[in-house]
Design an enzyme around this catalytic site. Sequence first.
Site, PDB file in Angstrom:
ATOM      1  CD  GLU A   1      -3.257  -0.578   2.077  1.00  0.00           C
ATOM      2  OE1 GLU A   1      -2.951  -0.001   3.128  1.00  0.00           O
ATOM      3  OE2 GLU A   1      -4.397  -0.988   1.833  1.00  0.00           O
TER       4      GLU A   1
ATOM      5  CG  HIS B   1       9.348 -29.300  -0.372  1.00  0.00           C
ATOM      6  ND1 HIS B   1      10.017 -30.477  -0.631  1.00  0.00           N
ATOM      7  CD2 HIS B   1      10.010 -28.711   0.656  1.00  0.00           C
ATOM      8  CE1 HIS B   1      11.025 -30.602   0.221  1.00  0.00           C
ATOM      9  NE2 HIS B   1      11.046 -29.541   1.016  1.00  0.00           N
TER      10      HIS B   1
ATOM     11  CE  LYS C   1     -12.391   0.616   0.990  1.00  0.00           C
ATOM     12  NZ  LYS C   1     -11.868   1.636   1.903  1.00  0.00           N
TER      13      LYS C   1
HETATM   14  O1  PA5 Z   1      -3.321   1.025   5.856  1.00  0.00           O
HETATM   15  C1  PA5 Z   1      -4.471   1.383   5.673  1.00  0.00           C
HETATM   16  O2  PA5 Z   1      -4.789   2.568   5.836  1.00  0.00           O
HETATM   17  C2  PA5 Z   1      -5.583   0.412   5.304  1.00  0.00           C
HETATM   18  O3  PA5 Z   1      -5.110  -0.850   5.038  1.00  0.00           O
HETATM   19  C3  PA5 Z   1      -6.612   0.340   6.421  1.00  0.00           C
HETATM   20  O4  PA5 Z   1      -5.963  -0.071   7.592  1.00  0.00           O
HETATM   21  C4  PA5 Z   1      -7.743  -0.623   6.084  1.00  0.00           C
HETATM   22  O5  PA5 Z   1      -8.318  -0.296   4.865  1.00  0.00           O
HETATM   23  C5  PA5 Z   1      -8.811  -0.564   7.162  1.00  0.00           C
HETATM   24  O6  PA5 Z   1      -9.346   0.732   7.278  1.00  0.00           O
HETATM   25  P1  PA5 Z   1     -10.147   1.174   8.542  1.00  0.00           P
HETATM   26  O7  PA5 Z   1      -9.292   1.038   9.752  1.00  0.00           O
HETATM   27  O8  PA5 Z   1     -10.522   2.598   8.275  1.00  0.00           O
HETATM   28  O9  PA5 Z   1     -11.368   0.292   8.670  1.00  0.00           O
END
Ligand code: PA5
Length: 453
Positions: free
Chosen positions: A293, A314, A428
């Site tokens: 990310e 393996h 989303k």
């Molecule tokens: O690193 C990030 O920001 C994302 O992976 C969030 O942690 C994930 O989408 C979950 O979001 P939230 O805590 O708002 O539910």
Amino acid sequence: MNKSIQFDYAQALDLVSPEQQVAWPAKAAACMETLHEGTGAGKDFLGWLHLPSSTTPEEIADIQETAERLRSKCEVVVVIGIGGSYLGARAVIEALEHSFAQMEAGAKNRKDPVLVYAGNNISEDYLFEICRMLENRSFGLINISKSGTTTEPALAFRILRKMLEKNCGKEEARQRIVAITDARKGALRTLADREGYKTYVIPDNVGGRFSVLTPVGLLPIAVAGFDIGDLIDGAADMEASTALNVPIEENIAAQDAAVRNEMYAQGKKIEILANFHPKLHYLAEWWKQLYGESEGKEHKGLFPAAVDLTTDLHSMGQWMQEGERSIFETVVSVAAPNQRVVIPSDKDNLDGLNYLAHKRVDEVNKMAELGTRLAHVDGGVPNLKITLPELDAYYLGQLIYFFEKACGISGYWLGVNPFNQPGVEAYKKNMFALLGKPGYEKETEAIHKRLGE
Ligand code: PA5
């Protein structure tokens, strides 16, 4: 003095000329400066940088008190969250807990609750099965969502909260639910305030994947019975040894950022994180999120992949040894195991293993690790190695901060904003349009047209 985790990149230097290395210190210093002085993209999300050194004993004590309440009331605690809102906690808990802890849920004499996870998928079967598993058990819920609006955890929380309230009544359920979310906004904040749940705040300036050292990670880890003070101490020591004034020659986070960017520039597109201990599986899952990310944007970035070895030797071992040469490998090694198993000798030796008799299993594992590293280097896979003296909370704290710091530097080195994640919105938007979520009317119409409906 505490020992430190080690970082060794000697086995990656075949690809790097001395001239290329000469450029590293200045580039590393510039990226470190951008990070520490808050002058780069995503500068509003740098709260994680000084989290370890600014966590107070009072904050730790408060988290421990809440953990004790859940521990005294629950056989099972469900950690509800997705991405950064659960992977860090799970990584630490699975690294430290008994490999078969799940089998012990409800067992006599077991003093620690078992932690299970929900809200990280939308599988109906998974939710059905978790509900059935919880039916005759005393359980609690830690619901984590920074935005407070993420569909996966919100859905799981709605179902599990109703079940908990039905099982033990609203008043008792209130004692067993903790919400970790934004200080002011989001549906979870509204619900938690209305119901009077115990809450913790995820600071505005700490993004999900950098939040493991806030209550997001600390509360579940404390509930599982592990020492969050040690975890923070380890992270604080790594914060000090990778601080702005520490030059790259001594700064292992800056070294990692330099080598991985050099690998990328030399045509390596995939970094594979390898471990030789199944307990580290979720550490790799957390690491994949951290880097995926943070760096995968603007059509750039190393693809973070992971293997559990020797298991995957393996299966993926063939590809790693002889497939396309677009990979390099980072091995997370643990110097000393926590337990001891000695290989027995056998009079008949029908399995031919007497040459290993009286050796510890870890010695065999270590030779597999060394043999694998050498074979991969010979096969054209540069190798980096991170060594933890032991697998404990202190060194995991060091490791977590090391990866976070290396990731921040590396993202700036690559030239992206390491602290946003615009790409996760695309699925989303489509999902909400397909489900007819209020406010998505135009998108709903467009997507049905696109699907020819
Ligand atoms: O690193 C990030 O920001 C994302 O992976 C969030 O942690 C994930 O989408 C979950 O979001 P939230 O805590 O708002 O539910």
